[in-house]
Design an enzyme around this catalytic site. Structure first.
Site, short mmCIF file in Angstrom:
data_model
loop_
_atom_site.label_atom_id
_atom_site.label_comp_id
_atom_site.label_asym_id
_atom_site.label_seq_id
_atom_site.Cartn_x
_atom_site.Cartn_y
_atom_site.Cartn_z
N ARG A 151 -13.43 -17.40 -22.42
CA ARG A 151 -14.18 -18.07 -23.60
C ARG A 151 -15.23 -19.24 -22.98
O ARG A 151 -15.20 -19.77 -21.91
CB ARG A 151 -13.27 -18.88 -24.24
CG ARG A 151 -12.04 -18.07 -24.84
CD ARG A 151 -10.81 -19.21 -25.78
NE ARG A 151 -9.84 -18.45 -26.28
CZ ARG A 151 -8.68 -18.43 -25.72
NH1 ARG A 151 -8.57 -18.67 -24.66
NH2 ARG A 151 -7.94 -17.44 -26.43
N LYS A 175 -7.14 -22.37 -25.38
CA LYS A 175 -6.71 -22.93 -26.65
C LYS A 175 -5.32 -23.63 -26.40
O LYS A 175 -4.27 -23.09 -25.65
CB LYS A 175 -6.68 -22.05 -27.70
CG LYS A 175 -7.98 -21.48 -27.91
CD LYS A 175 -7.92 -20.57 -28.96
CE LYS A 175 -9.49 -20.09 -29.66
NZ LYS A 175 -9.39 -19.31 -30.85
N HIS A 243 -19.71 -14.95 -26.15
CA HIS A 243 -18.47 -14.42 -26.68
C HIS A 243 -18.73 -12.85 -26.56
O HIS A 243 -17.85 -12.07 -26.56
CB HIS A 243 -18.35 -14.66 -28.19
CG HIS A 243 -16.89 -14.88 -28.50
ND1 HIS A 243 -15.76 -15.58 -28.00
CD2 HIS A 243 -16.02 -14.28 -29.37
CE1 HIS A 243 -14.84 -15.34 -28.13
NE2 HIS A 243 -14.68 -14.43 -29.33
N ARG A 246 -17.17 -11.69 -23.47
CA ARG A 246 -15.83 -11.82 -23.58
C ARG A 246 -15.34 -10.52 -24.29
O ARG A 246 -14.56 -9.63 -23.81
CB ARG A 246 -15.26 -12.98 -24.23
CG ARG A 246 -13.99 -13.05 -24.53
CD ARG A 246 -13.35 -14.48 -24.72
NE ARG A 246 -12.26 -14.66 -25.34
CZ ARG A 246 -10.94 -14.54 -24.90
NH1 ARG A 246 -10.89 -14.65 -23.74
NH2 ARG A 246 -10.01 -14.71 -25.63
N HIS A 269 -4.49 -14.56 -25.27
CA HIS A 269 -4.24 -14.33 -26.75
C HIS A 269 -2.52 -14.68 -26.90
O HIS A 269 -2.00 -13.94 -26.14
CB HIS A 269 -4.57 -12.85 -27.14
CG HIS A 269 -6.09 -12.75 -27.27
ND1 HIS A 269 -6.38 -11.48 -27.41
CD2 HIS A 269 -7.20 -13.62 -27.68
CE1 HIS A 269 -7.99 -11.45 -27.75
NE2 HIS A 269 -8.13 -12.82 -27.87
N TYR A 278 -9.41 -4.65 -30.33
CA TYR A 278 -10.09 -3.91 -29.43
C TYR A 278 -9.63 -2.41 -29.14
O TYR A 278 -10.26 -1.57 -28.77
CB TYR A 278 -9.96 -4.33 -27.86
CG TYR A 278 -10.57 -5.90 -27.96
CD1 TYR A 278 -11.97 -6.01 -27.93
CD2 TYR A 278 -9.85 -7.05 -28.19
CE1 TYR A 278 -12.87 -7.27 -27.92
CE2 TYR A 278 -10.46 -8.09 -28.20
CZ TYR A 278 -12.03 -8.39 -27.97
OH TYR A 278 -12.49 -9.78 -28.09
#
Length: 302
Positions: A151, A175, A243, A246, A269, A278
């Site tokens: 990220r 995150k 992004h 990524r 994630h 994806y």
């Protein structure tokens, strides 16, 4: 948001909770504040002075007024999500007994698959003319971003001591302040070594890996600007932003390995469903190959 609104103190308490206890990113906090600000303004207009008065009918009224103001389905879903989270927190504080927003349906937004850069274009992008130290820095940032699937906040947050070049690894903070250790690949390590040899020319003011011209930690906005400029200079057909690199990392890894769980871990994630988008990209690629190659896939032909 009116500082005189009686609804405001609870919202401020919730935002402090998100910042201190949940340790959410500044951008996430800004988004929560923005959405709850509008909610409070709408409730003020409806003469609602206490959160205990909020019921499902009022929430539907908020949603309807937001929609009539031109808010798109995805943005409306975001607003309702912020409201649900806030009301869940009010329940935990004993302020209300139930969450009236949970009974209100979220509008379905069209699902847009993330766009990626194909491998040939990535190679084209990374063939940067290295005439100055800033170009070396940018090449190193691009290599690390694509090589580890980071990220933007993870890239700019890397310190020099987060690197283990001998093993080709980097520590990043994602995150929710969750740390993870990632492989980078030999090319990324090579360009990091080139950059580290030049980094002292910028008189570093802290331990940040990537610096601005002034020797400070490079900002997210600066990274976005530089990546976009390199996309244009290198003649790519689409806009280059962090992004997208990524997304490209995730797509290329999944196409090559087919290991969804591993890609989930690499991307950081929390939910596998986030990574599964994806698989749709991968299926689109497989379907196009099938349609072009299989003799029974010639649709509309005898």
């Amino acid at each position: 948001m009116s500082s005189e609104s009686p609804l405001l103190p609870a919202v401020e308490g919730f935002l402090r909770y998100l910042k201190v206890e949940r340790q959410l990113s500044p951008l996430t906090l800004i988004n929560y504040r923005r959405q709850l600000t509008v909610v409070v303004e709408l409730l003020d207009a409806l003469k609602v002075t206490d959160w205990t008065r909020l019921d499902a009918a009022l929430v539907r009224t908020l949603a309807a007024r937001s929609s009539r103001s031109g808010l798109k389905p995805a943005s409306l879903a975001l607003r309702l999500s912020a409201l649900r989270s806030f009301l869940d927190w009010l329940i935990s504080q004993g302020t209300i007994q139930a969450n009236p927003a949970k009974g209100v349906a979220t509008p379905r937004a069209p699902r847009h698959l993330p766009k990626n850069i194909d491998v040939d274009e990535v190679n084209q992008l990374l063939e940067i003319d290295l005439n100055d130290p800033l170009a070396v820095r940018d090449r190193a940032m691009l290599e690390v971003m694509y090589g580890a699937g980071l990220r933007l906040s993870e890239l700019t947050g890397i310190d020099v001591n987060h690197l283990e070049l001998a093993s080709g690894e980097v520590w990043v903070t994602g995150k929710g302040s969750k740390e993870r250790r990632l492989p980078m690949g030999k090319t990324a390590v090579l360009w990091l070594e080139h950059w580290l040899a030049l980094r002292e020319l910028f008189s570093p003011q802290d331990n940040a890996l990537f610096l601005s011209k002034l020797g400070k930690r490079i900002s997210a906005r600066n990274v976005q600007k530089r990546f976009a400029e390199w996309g244009i200079k290198q003649g790519l057909s689409s806009h280059v932003h962090p992004h997208k690199l990524r997304h490209s990392f995730a797509t290329h890894m999944l196409e090559s390995s087919g290991d969804l769980r591993a890609v989930q871990e690499l991307l950081g994630h929390a939910n596998l469903a986030t990574t599964q988008i994806y698989t749709h990209l991968d299926f689109q690629h497989l379907a196009s190959v099938y349609d072009a190659a299989h003799p029974r896939a010639k649709r509309g032909k005898t």
